[in-house]
Design a protein around this motif. Sequence first.
Motif, PDB file in Angstrom:
ATOM      1  N   ASP A  85      -5.012  -0.676  -7.609  1.00 46.77           N
ATOM      2  CA  ASP A  85      -4.907  -1.978  -6.943  1.00 46.77           C
ATOM      3  C   ASP A  85      -4.426  -3.047  -7.918  1.00 46.77           C
TER       4      ASP A  85
ATOM      5  N   ARG B 123      -7.397  -2.503   3.206  1.00 49.78           N
ATOM      6  CA  ARG B 123      -7.757  -1.116   3.517  1.00 49.78           C
ATOM      7  C   ARG B 123      -9.052  -1.043   4.310  1.00 49.78           C
TER       8      ARG B 123
ATOM      9  N   LEU C 261      -5.978  -6.016  -1.539  1.00 52.95           N
ATOM     10  CA  LEU C 261      -5.613  -4.670  -1.084  1.00 52.95           C
ATOM     11  C   LEU C 261      -6.831  -3.904  -0.581  1.00 52.95           C
TER      12      LEU C 261
ATOM     13  N   CYS D 157       0.832  -1.207   0.000  1.00 52.72           N
ATOM     14  CA  CYS D 157       0.000   0.000   0.000  1.00 52.72           C
ATOM     15  C   CYS D 157       0.867   1.258   0.000  1.00 52.72           C
TER      16      CYS D 157
END
Length: 156
Positions: free
Chosen positions: A76, A111, A107, A66
């Motif tokens: 992503d 998040r 990802l 990230c």
Amino acid sequence: MSLRPRSGEQVPPLTAQVARASNPGGTTAIWVRDRLDGLWSDEDFADWYPRDGRPGLSPAQLATVCLLQFLLGLSDRQAAEAVRCRIDFKYAMALELDDPGFHHSVLADFRDRLAEGDRADRLLDLALSRLKEAGLVRERTTQRTDSTHVLASCGI
């Protein structure tokens, strides 16, 4: 998904050799690994995951992806492809050259976990404290909030 810590991983020798040979001047990903290794460890994310279940990917590695994704302006899909295809990303994550990577949706899931509660703030505070310990960030000094000094330095 559960957490099986794998912190403290060393870059596999072949990955390091190929990364250095193919990128003698270094890249952002290589710089991140060389200077910020240990910024996060899987243990920092232990309360984000249950203790039982199928083992998940390393959250410290996902945090690193990230960070690289942000630094390089990648989507992503592009970040997941970089993990799968780029030697410098494999180096940054201490992966074997034949590691298949992961699906880009991982990802977004990471998040989502990061957005819960005060996790993002805690992770940022942790990163800042470790950057300070490494001498890469200094304590904040007095900041001026007016623009007169800027105007004066320009002769206006």
